[in-house]
Design an enzyme around this catalytic site. Sequence first.
Site, short mmCIF file in Angstrom:
data_model
loop_
_atom_site.label_atom_id
_atom_site.label_comp_id
_atom_site.label_asym_id
_atom_site.label_seq_id
_atom_site.Cartn_x
_atom_site.Cartn_y
_atom_site.Cartn_z
N ARG A 235 0.84 -1.21 0.00
CA ARG A 235 0.00 0.00 0.00
C ARG A 235 0.87 1.25 0.00
NH1 ARG A 235 -1.90 1.93 4.61
NH2 ARG A 235 -2.46 -0.06 5.55
N TYR B 104 -15.37 18.17 -14.74
CA TYR B 104 -15.79 16.77 -14.87
C TYR B 104 -16.84 16.49 -13.79
CZ TYR B 104 -15.86 11.77 -14.25
OH TYR B 104 -16.28 10.48 -14.09
N ASP C 117 -6.37 19.49 -14.44
CA ASP C 117 -6.79 18.17 -14.92
C ASP C 117 -6.40 18.08 -16.40
OD1 ASP C 117 -8.18 15.95 -15.91
OD2 ASP C 117 -9.94 16.27 -14.65
N LYS D 205 -8.41 6.79 -19.00
CA LYS D 205 -8.73 7.28 -20.33
C LYS D 205 -7.56 7.02 -21.29
CE LYS D 205 -12.39 8.50 -18.14
NZ LYS D 205 -12.63 9.83 -17.59
C1 LIG Z 1 -12.95 10.36 -16.35
C2 LIG Z 1 -12.47 11.67 -15.88
C3 LIG Z 1 -12.16 11.87 -14.51
C4 LIG Z 1 -12.41 10.81 -13.46
O1 LIG Z 1 -11.61 9.69 -13.63
P1 LIG Z 1 -12.04 8.19 -13.22
O2 LIG Z 1 -10.86 7.39 -13.62
O3 LIG Z 1 -13.30 7.87 -13.97
O4 LIG Z 1 -12.29 8.18 -11.75
C5 LIG Z 1 -11.66 13.11 -14.16
N1 LIG Z 1 -11.47 14.10 -15.06
C6 LIG Z 1 -11.76 13.94 -16.37
C7 LIG Z 1 -11.53 15.07 -17.31
C8 LIG Z 1 -12.27 12.72 -16.82
O5 LIG Z 1 -12.57 12.57 -18.12
#
Ligand SMILES: *Cc1c(COP(=O)(O)O)cnc(C)c1O
Length: 368
Positions: free
Chosen positions: A42, A94, A165, A190
């Site tokens: 962890r 998001y 982000d 993603k």
């Molecule tokens: C999908 C997404 C998130 C969240 O990520 P997860 O892996 O689904 O928890 C945050 N910011 C953006 C821009 C996203 O597309």
Amino acid sequence: MKLETLAIHGGNQISEKEKPVVQPITLSTTFMHQEDSMVYSRANNPNRQALEKLLTRLEFGEDAAAFSSGNAAGVAVFQALDPGSHLVAPDDMYHGLRAAILDLFDGVLEVDFVDMTDPENVSKALKPNTKLIWLETPSNPLLKISDIHAIAEISKGAGTILVSDNTFATPVFQNPILLGADIVMHSSTKFFGGHSDIMGGALITKKEDSFWKKIRNVQKMGGAVPSPMDCYFLCRSIKTLPYRMKGHAEHAGQLATFLMAHPGVEAVYYPGLVSHPGYSVASKQMSGFGGVLSFLVKNGAEAADHLISNLKYFTNATSLGGVESLIERRAESENAETLTPQNLIRVSVGLEHLDDLLADMDQALAAI
Ligand SMILES: *Cc1c(COP(=O)(O)O)cnc(C)c1O
């Protein structure tokens, strides 16, 4: 080392005598006590360390922390803030992270959501207790573009922490730390994962300061860490990230141009279009415009649903960044109060042949 070379060689930590070409997966949860050894998985393990080192270098930071999802990474930032802190966030944030602030930190953090395409709105929203500015560019799902450097200057002047982000751009097209951000956030689910089969998230810091140490504590004690398998597969996927992103951006640009010219389409949101209001800022801070676009279909939500059901190669599913094209009527995946128009369709443009994608979209539009 250039990006393509780093992506292939930067996440490979080989220590065994046998010298495998690819780093093995270390599943052990615990490590024999000895000086300088890892202790417990962890807190750290070889595959996570390899991934974190790779992410650090890809985003030009000093350190990185990997999480079990993008939301876990975002929530770790909010947990590291002192109670009573105010943060400024984008109006097109998001939706899952917006909901996390409003639901999980209700009564703990204060937040104002503003349109960050005009940096002036960020300045106006600052309060004496503002500790953090959250940025997302291009934004999900409206593809809004905010000026990272201009907002970083505002953040520096106010003594706040700027988190960006970078999920839509990826380090292939945009490096927020080089533009002045303090921390970069990713949903590795993603484009990093790239095959719709890994959940993950990451934070990369410009400086290993006291705020970063708090985030590291949240990672270790909160325990929302990725497994060694997840870390291995992310390192593997990132090897092809630069080439995948070139393909995604090429296809998204072509599909955006096609949709712009179609009489059944009301508007197209893609920062690579000269008509996009964020085009000049995007051209300044990005070296490519990414693989996601959104568009509005004429005749409302029903026509949008009909269009989606006519498609063969675009799968009606949420998420983005995989090699397969995904499409959805976005408002359906968000909460009831969403600002996203009901006829907005978001597309993650995949790496199928462009001719097949364009022909499929053409026949589906013709049939509505
Ligand atoms: C999908 C997404 C998130 C969240 O990520 P997860 O892996 O689904 O928890 C945050 N910011 C953006 C821009 C996203 O597309």
